[in-house]
Design an enzyme around this catalytic site. Structure first.
Site, PDB file in Angstrom:
ATOM      1  N   GLN A 249       0.567  -0.873  -0.302  1.00 13.91           N
ATOM      2  CA  GLN A 249      -0.169   0.231  -0.270  1.00 13.91           C
ATOM      3  C   GLN A 249       0.954   1.387  -0.081  1.00 13.91           C
ATOM      4  O   GLN A 249       1.887   1.273   0.612  1.00 13.91           O
ATOM      5  CB  GLN A 249      -1.021  -0.089   1.146  1.00 13.91           C
ATOM      6  CG  GLN A 249      -1.946  -1.377   0.886  1.00 13.91           C
ATOM      7  CD  GLN A 249      -3.261  -0.431   0.052  1.00 13.91           C
ATOM      8  OE1 GLN A 249      -2.703   0.515  -0.307  1.00 13.91           O
ATOM      9  NE2 GLN A 249      -3.646  -1.412   0.037  1.00 13.91           N
ATOM     10  N   ASP A 346      -9.178  -9.371  -1.687  1.00 10.35           N
ATOM     11  CA  ASP A 346      -8.583  -8.275  -2.627  1.00 10.35           C
ATOM     12  C   ASP A 346      -8.685  -8.148  -3.247  1.00 10.35           C
ATOM     13  O   ASP A 346      -7.041  -7.775  -3.799  1.00 10.35           O
ATOM     14  CB  ASP A 346      -7.163  -8.175  -1.029  1.00 10.35           C
ATOM     15  CG  ASP A 346      -6.030  -6.616  -1.116  1.00 10.35           C
ATOM     16  OD1 ASP A 346      -7.625  -5.784  -1.903  1.00 10.35           O
ATOM     17  OD2 ASP A 346      -5.880  -6.756  -0.521  1.00 10.35           O
ATOM     18  N   CYS A 373      -9.932  -0.884  -4.174  1.00  9.10           N
ATOM     19  CA  CYS A 373      -9.974  -0.089  -4.546  1.00  9.10           C
ATOM     20  C   CYS A 373     -10.452   0.856  -5.588  1.00  9.10           C
ATOM     21  O   CYS A 373      -9.934   2.044  -6.372  1.00  9.10           O
ATOM     22  CB  CYS A 373      -8.318  -0.462  -4.801  1.00  9.10           C
ATOM     23  SG  CYS A 373      -8.357  -1.349  -5.647  1.00  9.10           S
TER      24      CYS A 373
END
Length: 415
Positions: A249, A346, A373
């Site tokens: 990240q 994810d 995201c």
């Protein structure tokens, strides 16, 4: 009808679109406009369509704001002075497409994007959460990873917005201070790409990618490039090894914020007698979360062999199996086994997709935590899950990328 060759249009901005542009209409046609704010009236220059395209037949146009005629109360001088609306659009660096809007209103607009995505793709009845701030400052100095480019003339800088043209700059306000300093010291570089990375130890790595670099032929194939440096990141008290060129990240607090969010959503859903899955698991961040929740039989799946190797090392001596495989192929071959507990998804920006969603459903897990995201990809996948009988119990949003249109959402699904 106004000719598409008429360069400038005066437009009333009515909304924000997914991807950081803003919405106006001109003679019935949608126009996506950069560097504006809903409620403003702006003068915008049409962007020429691609070669061979006929703008008069397109269902939408794109344009760039060149002058603000009636400014929003939420407009501010751009955080990145070189991206300000007072500069020609061709000379504005990309990467901070909301930097002209005050931070609180950026989060309001991001929530609107999520609301519209959920309404359109996820089905009725879901309310978008507020997008939570993760810092109290001005939203600068958070990028621990920055990519710059070097053109044939040796100029170093980011690309111009929506372009592959290098823009030399004198500041990098979104970058960590040490990265900004390192970036501005780059001179005399060969054409290509330069990645700057600041891991937990605070030392900036400068990784050069020569545009002319090609694998060298050897007797039995191609010479392998040297393995990238292994760096370390820290979440709570656990160290994670990751390649300097691997995924981690970008915001220095992102991993810990998302770890805490997933932990909170799955608390009470992790039975130590079940098998739990961390899909698109990277170097093992969320597999560690499952272990912290009490999981003793955990499988993490990631297509990158290097990341899987790191995951196995990062999670030792926990009871975790690190599998190198594409998630869709892994799930397609998953047969039998014990009871499935929690699944963490994810996926990359494109989302999991119907095939993976249906395969996760076939595992019959107790609960699913989905880390997203991209709001549209998330909404599509939530719509598929809901069609299979899953409930979306909770949604949380996090403003982990201030001054850009990006943000993260975490969802809890139960049957």
């Amino acid at each position: 009808m106004t000719s598409p060759d008429a360069d400038l249009l005066d437009l009333d901005i009515t909304g924000i679109a997914h991807g950081g542009t803003f919405v106006a209409r001109h003679e019935g046609r949608v126009v996506f406009v950069s560097d504006a704010i809903p409620g403003e009236r702006v003068r915008a220059r049409l962007i020429a369509p691609g070669e061979g395209a006929d703008a008069s037949t397109r269902s939408f146009w794109r344009a760039e704001t060149v002058e603000v005629l009636d400014a929003s109360e939420h407009r501010r001088p751009h955080l990145w002075a070189e991206a300000d609306v007072t500069r020609d659009p061709a000379d504005r660096p990309g990467g901070a497409d909301l930097g002209h809007i005050d931070l609180d209103h950026q989060r309001v607009l991001k929530r609107q994007v999520l609301t519209e995505a959920l309404d359109r793709f996820a089905g009725a009845g879901l309310e978008a959460p507020e997008i939570e701030a993760v810092e109290s400052g001005d939203g600068s100095g958070w990028r621990t990873r920055v990519t710059l480019h070097v053109d044939d003339a040796g100029q170093v800088g980011p690309y111009a917005a929506r372009s592959h043209r290098v823009i030399p700059v004198t500041s990098h306000p979104l970058a960590r201070p040490a990265i900004a300093e390192a970036a501005l010291s780059l001179h005399g570089e060969a054409p290509g790409r330069i990645e700057l990375v600041e891991p937990a130890d605070g030392t900036v790595r400068v990784i050069r990618r020569d545009a002319t670099e090609r694998p060298a032929k050897v007797a039995r194939g191609f010479r392998r490039r040297p393995a990238p440096e292994v760096i370390h990141e820290v979440v709570n008290d656990r160290r994670f090894a990751v390649d300097s060129t691997g995924f981690w990240q970008v915001h220095p607090r992102a991993a810990s914020v998302l770890d805490a969010a997933v932990y909170g959503l799955l608390d009470g859903h992790v039975d130590e007698r079940a098998t739990h899955f961390d899909l698109y698991g990277g170097v093992g961040l969320f597999a560690a979360t499952l272990a912290d929740l009490g999981g003793t039989d955990i499988v993490t799946v990631e297509s990158s062999a290097r990341a899987t190797q790191h995951a196995a090392e990062n999670l030792a001596p926990l009871a975790v199996s690190a599998v190198t495989a594409r998630v869709d192929r892994f799930l397609a071959t998953r047969t039998g086994g014990g009871r499935s507990g929690a699944v963490i998804l994810d996926p990359p920006r494109a989302g999991a997709g119907r095939q993976v969603v249906e395969a996760v459903h076939a595992l019959a897990p107790e609960a699913i935590a989905y880390v997203a995201c991209d709001p549209v990809a998330l909404a599509r996948d939530l719509g598929t899950f809901r069609g299979l009988g899953w409930n979306v119990d909770r949604l949380r949003g996090f403003d982990l990328f201030p001054h850009s249109h990006h943000f993260e959402v975490v969802a809890l699904l139960t049957r």
